[in-house]
Design an enzyme around this catalytic site. Structure first.
Site, PDB file in Angstrom:
ATOM      1  N   ASP A   1       3.659  -2.207   3.195  1.00 21.22           N
ATOM      2  CA  ASP A   1       3.085  -2.826   2.005  1.00 21.22           C
ATOM      3  C   ASP A   1       3.359  -4.319   1.921  1.00 21.22           C
ATOM      4  O   ASP A   1       4.281  -4.731   1.225  1.00 21.22           O
ATOM      5  CB  ASP A   1       3.654  -2.138   0.759  1.00 21.22           C
ATOM      6  CG  ASP A   1       2.907  -2.522  -0.500  1.00 21.22           C
ATOM      7  OD1 ASP A   1       1.925  -3.264  -0.381  1.00 21.22           O
ATOM      8  OD2 ASP A   1       3.302  -2.078  -1.585  1.00 21.22           O
TER       9      ASP A   1
ATOM     10  N   GLU B   1      -0.394   6.219  -5.366  1.00 20.60           N
ATOM     11  CA  GLU B   1       0.431   5.709  -6.472  1.00 20.60           C
ATOM     12  C   GLU B   1      -0.079   6.184  -7.830  1.00 20.60           C
ATOM     13  O   GLU B   1      -0.189   5.421  -8.782  1.00 20.60           O
ATOM     14  CB  GLU B   1       0.496   4.175  -6.411  1.00 20.60           C
ATOM     15  CG  GLU B   1       1.090   3.664  -5.111  1.00 20.60           C
ATOM     16  CD  GLU B   1       1.303   2.160  -5.056  1.00 20.60           C
ATOM     17  OE1 GLU B   1       0.542   1.437  -5.698  1.00 20.60           O
ATOM     18  OE2 GLU B   1       2.235   1.726  -4.365  1.00 20.60           O
TER      19      GLU B   1
ATOM     20  N   GLU C   1       3.352 -11.302  -3.931  1.00 16.66           N
ATOM     21  CA  GLU C   1       4.132 -10.226  -4.547  1.00 16.66           C
ATOM     22  C   GLU C   1       5.515 -10.101  -3.918  1.00 16.66           C
ATOM     23  O   GLU C   1       6.504  -9.907  -4.611  1.00 16.66           O
ATOM     24  CB  GLU C   1       3.363  -8.900  -4.410  1.00 16.66           C
ATOM     25  CG  GLU C   1       4.140  -7.707  -4.933  1.00 16.66           C
ATOM     26  CD  GLU C   1       3.381  -6.391  -4.805  1.00 16.66           C
ATOM     27  OE1 GLU C   1       2.241  -6.387  -4.315  1.00 16.66           O
ATOM     28  OE2 GLU C   1       3.942  -5.358  -5.210  1.00 16.66           O
TER      29      GLU C   1
HETATM   30  O1  GCW Z   1       2.089  -3.442  -3.301  1.00 15.32           O
HETATM   31  C1  GCW Z   1       1.690  -2.452  -4.201  1.00 15.32           C
HETATM   32  C2  GCW Z   1       1.739  -3.120  -5.525  1.00 15.32           C
HETATM   33  C3  GCW Z   1       0.876  -2.466  -6.570  1.00 15.32           C
HETATM   34  C4  GCW Z   1      -0.531  -2.342  -5.995  1.00 15.32           C
HETATM   35  C5  GCW Z   1      -0.470  -1.502  -4.738  1.00 15.32           C
HETATM   36  C6  GCW Z   1      -1.831  -1.362  -4.085  1.00 15.32           C
HETATM   37  C7  GCW Z   1      -2.608  -2.490  -7.161  1.00 15.32           C
HETATM   38  O2  GCW Z   1       3.076  -3.169  -5.964  1.00 15.32           O
HETATM   39  O3  GCW Z   1       0.883  -3.296  -7.699  1.00 15.32           O
HETATM   40  O4  GCW Z   1      -1.414  -1.800  -6.941  1.00 15.32           O
HETATM   41  O5  GCW Z   1       0.386  -2.103  -3.815  1.00 15.32           O
HETATM   42  O6  GCW Z   1      -2.102  -2.136  -3.176  1.00 15.32           O
HETATM   43  O7  GCW Z   1      -2.588  -0.503  -4.477  1.00 15.32           O
END
Ligand code: GCW
Length: 701
Positions: free
Chosen positions: A368, A294, A396
């Site tokens: 995720d 990311e 989240e």
């Molecule tokens: O789920 C995603 C989140 C990001 C997070 C990423 C991760 C810290 O939206 O905010 O970043 O995973 O776990 O690295």
């Protein structure tokens, strides 16, 4: 007369006292049964502490605080019991039969010669024993025949904070960061100690204080004393501090030309930095790294691999006992790829190549932190590399702090999944606790849901998720029910009827959420705010950051084909696992749309078509929030009024939003399915455009 007045005031204070949730499950409210109080008090007339250490002092202080609250007695701490009876003896380092079955952090509590003995090989074992003894009383168990032996099953039991130096928290829904960086190191908020107490009461022994999307600032000479000040507080509670590191720090902080992990200057920079950190924090826990994920920098920026990066940091850490925790959460912006497969593809070729002090941290699911995911195929696929698991406690994708989702069933579902890595019974839990592959390091991490809100977690009932994570990290065999019971009794009420109402709410909450949100294995990681329903969302700089990439709705059907005719992600699982999921006719419904693109008219095992089943789930899920509200009302007489009102408000929000989320899905999918909403359910009253508008108001936040 004075005495009567005093008692009157005391009663009044009890009645008018509003529980703001700050004290968590350590509220130690007075036991209401006076007879029970005096029975306990007879066994707790003194606390004898042999030896002295900050950790033992924490244990003895906690017992004093707890017993003062629960029993209303001031229990003196003395150096030795001598021939006295009727007290609690904290004994560290005892050898022989008493500690034979204990590991370094385990404890044994027995009744011996008229005293209650809390034993451990180490002071921290005794500290955990002290908390266990308090829990025993808080949950109404007798001390007469007490005989508790417990060892943590996983060595590193950690919270990961996604807290930024500017005081914000990524995916935090309980206010700002707990850490007041601007005030540290001089000002030590009493909250740090209470945070440490709460964690130690669960056996959590590590905390990563900053976000994995890391700022290099934490590694500077300005910040390290601040981190050290936190470490000083944590130390007395057996908790080590860890840092997330920014992989490009040699360049951005050190002024080097590169951050290439094979460059000698870069390696030296990290070795020096690691030594410097240890001068501030001699018992530093280690590094956590998110690299090449990311947009974060990493070794691949220099044509190197994850192994090159991790082993470079591992070499810097080698003179010290700490570890390097390297995250496996990686995926590329490739529209043709299946994100599900990314971590497995990138990491399995490296099995056996990581240095011995490296742990690879794997999210529980392949995508995720979704409300329901199959377990990550990486778990069980790297026998020669210690794999830790990462759960997300912060909600989240579970409705932030406005929806009630008790996560123990989610954690347990993953831990109990069978990977078949070494035949039947090769559960994820056995991968994680190291018993399957004989890992040298074992780790369970949870992304924290704590913040600066007075009650720590925003939603008062979300405290149960912090609690459940910690208890499962200690012992993954505990049931969701048992953990819920402990937490409710310790935190909310001991009135049996009320306990059973709240227990029912907690235990059903996750299934209810999944039903109105992502039933039948539907998946929907959103961009935007990760909260509002946006199944229509199809525009983003990255294809894998759109909703349509995941749910794959079209006129033929719904779901992501991950069988051999599709992405074939199923091939990453052992044949026994694959066989459970690969046939659309008998794939268990919770996973159906994770693995299959299913025609709208297909008849499912419930006797309904896909469309009708989806609608049934969306509608009953949303309706069930009313049931949650009813249960909460039934518990009302036994709950603190302020706390009751707080949760009632959040449940009302959840109820409104569950209908909103249901409508978003139904109205978006209906033009593909070409079907009416089946009776007895009614077509949503609003239009899709209206739903989209209300979602926009969240996106603009
Ligand atoms: O789920 C995603 C989140 C990001 C997070 C990423 C991760 C810290 O939206 O905010 O970043 O995973 O776990 O690295």
């Amino acid at each position: 007369m004075n005495r009567l007045l005093f008692i009157g005031l005391l009663l009044l204070a009890q009645i008018t006292f509003a529980d703001d949730g700050y004290r968590l499950w350590l509220n130690y409210d007075r036991l209401t049964d006076a007879a029970a109080r005096s029975v306990y008090a007879r066994s707790a007339q003194f606390i004898a502490v042999s030896g002295s250490s900050p950790v033992l002092t924490s244990a003895s202080d906690e017992l004093q605080t707890g017993l003062r609250g629960l029993l209303g007695t001031n229990v003196p701490a003395i150096a030795s019991a001598g021939t006295q009876q009727g007290g609690i003896v904290l004994a560290v380092g005892v050898s022989g039969a008493d500690t034979s079955g204990l590991n370094e952090e385990g404890y044994r509590i027995v009744k011996r010669q008229g005293n209650i003995l809390v034993m451990g090989k180490t002071a921290v074992g005794v500290l955990y024993g002290a908390f266990a003894l308090l829990r025993h009383i808080q949950t109404g168990h007798s001390l007469d025949t007490i005989n508790l032996v417990s060892n943590p099953k996983v060595k590193l039991r950690m919270l990961n904070h996604w807290d930024n130096p500017d005081g914000t928290v990524e995916r935090g829904y309980a206010g700002g960061s707990l850490w007041k960086w601007y005030e540290l190191p001089e000002t030590i908020s009493p909250r740090y100690r209470d945070y440490a107490r709460a964690n130690a009461s669960l056996g959590i022994n590590g905390t990563v204080v900053n976000n994995v999307n890391a700022s290099a600032r934490l590694l500077t000479g300005e910040y390290l004393p601040k981190v050290a000040a936190l470490a000083n507080v944590m130390r007395s509670y057996g908790i080590k501090v860890y840092l997330s590191v920014y992989f490009a720090a040699p360049k951005t902080l050190g002024g080097l030309k590169t951050s290439d992990p094979l460059d000698p200057q870069v390696r030296k920079w990290w070795a020096d930095k690691t030594a410097e950190i240890h001068r501030y924090i001699p018992d530093f826990g280690g590094f956590l790294v998110k690299a090449n994920s990311e947009g974060e920098p990493g070794p691949q920026d220099y044509g190197r691999t994850h192994v090159d990066g991790a082993n470079m940091l591992a070499a810097a850490m080698k003179p010290f006992p700490g570890v390097v925790i390297w995250r496996a959460f990686v995926y590329k912006a490739d529209p043709k790829a299946d994100r599900f497969k990314a971590a497995y593809e990138e990491f399995t070729p490296f099995d056996g190549q990581f240095a011995p002090n490296v742990i690879v941290q794997v999210k529980n699911g392949p995508i995720d932190f979704q409300p329901r995911e199959p377990f990550s195929p990486l778990l069980g696929a790297m026998p020669k590399t210690p794999l830790g698991i990462e759960f997300q406690i912060t909600q989240e994708y579970l409705g932030f702090a406005s929806h009630l989702v008790y996560e123990a069933p989610l954690f347990k579902e993953c831990l109990e999944s069978d990977t078949y890595a070494a035949g039947k019974g090769s559960t994820v839990a056995r991968v994680v606790d190291g018993s399957l592959h004989g890992y040298s390091h074992t780790l369970m991490a949870g992304v924290a849901n704590t913040g600066s809100d007075r009650n720590w977690t925003g939603h008062p009932l979300a405290q149960a998720n912090w609690y459940a994570f910690g208890r499962l990290a200690w012992d993954h065999t505990l049931t969701s029910e048992a953990i819920a019971d402990e937490w409710i009794n310790m935190t909310l009420t001991r009135q049996p009827q009320a306990v059973s109402h709240v227990r029912a709410m907690l235990l059903r909450s996750r299934a209810i959420y999944v039903d109105y949100n992502v039933p039948l294995g539907l998946s929907r990681p959103w961009t935007g705010v990760h909260f509002a329903p946006e199944p229509w969302q199809n525009r983003s700089p990255r294809p894998d950051w759109t909703a349509v990439y995941y749910h794959r709705a079209d006129s033929a059907g719904l779901g992501f084909d991950r069988t051999a005719t599709g992405s074939n992600a199923l091939a990453q699982y052992r044949p026994e696992v694959r066989r459970q999921w690969e046939n659309v006719d008998n794939c268990p419904l919770p996973y159906l749309l994770w693995f299959h693109h299913v025609p709208w008219t297909k008849q499912l095992s419930t006797g309904r078509t896909l469309w009708d089943e989806l609608c049934t789930r969306f509608y009953t899920g949303a309706d069930s929030v009313r049931w949650l509200q009813q249960e909460w009302t039934l518990a009302k007489p036994a709950i603190d009024p302020a706390l009751y009102a707080d949760v009632a408000g959040r449940l009302a929000t959840q109820q409104r939003e569950a209908i909103w989320w249901r409508d978003a899905w139904v109205l978006y999918l209906q033009p593909f399915a070409h079907k009416p909403v089946p009776a007895p359910f009614k077509q949503p009253e609003r239009t899709l455009d209206e739903v989209k508008k209300s979602v926009d108001s969240y996106l603009l936040r």
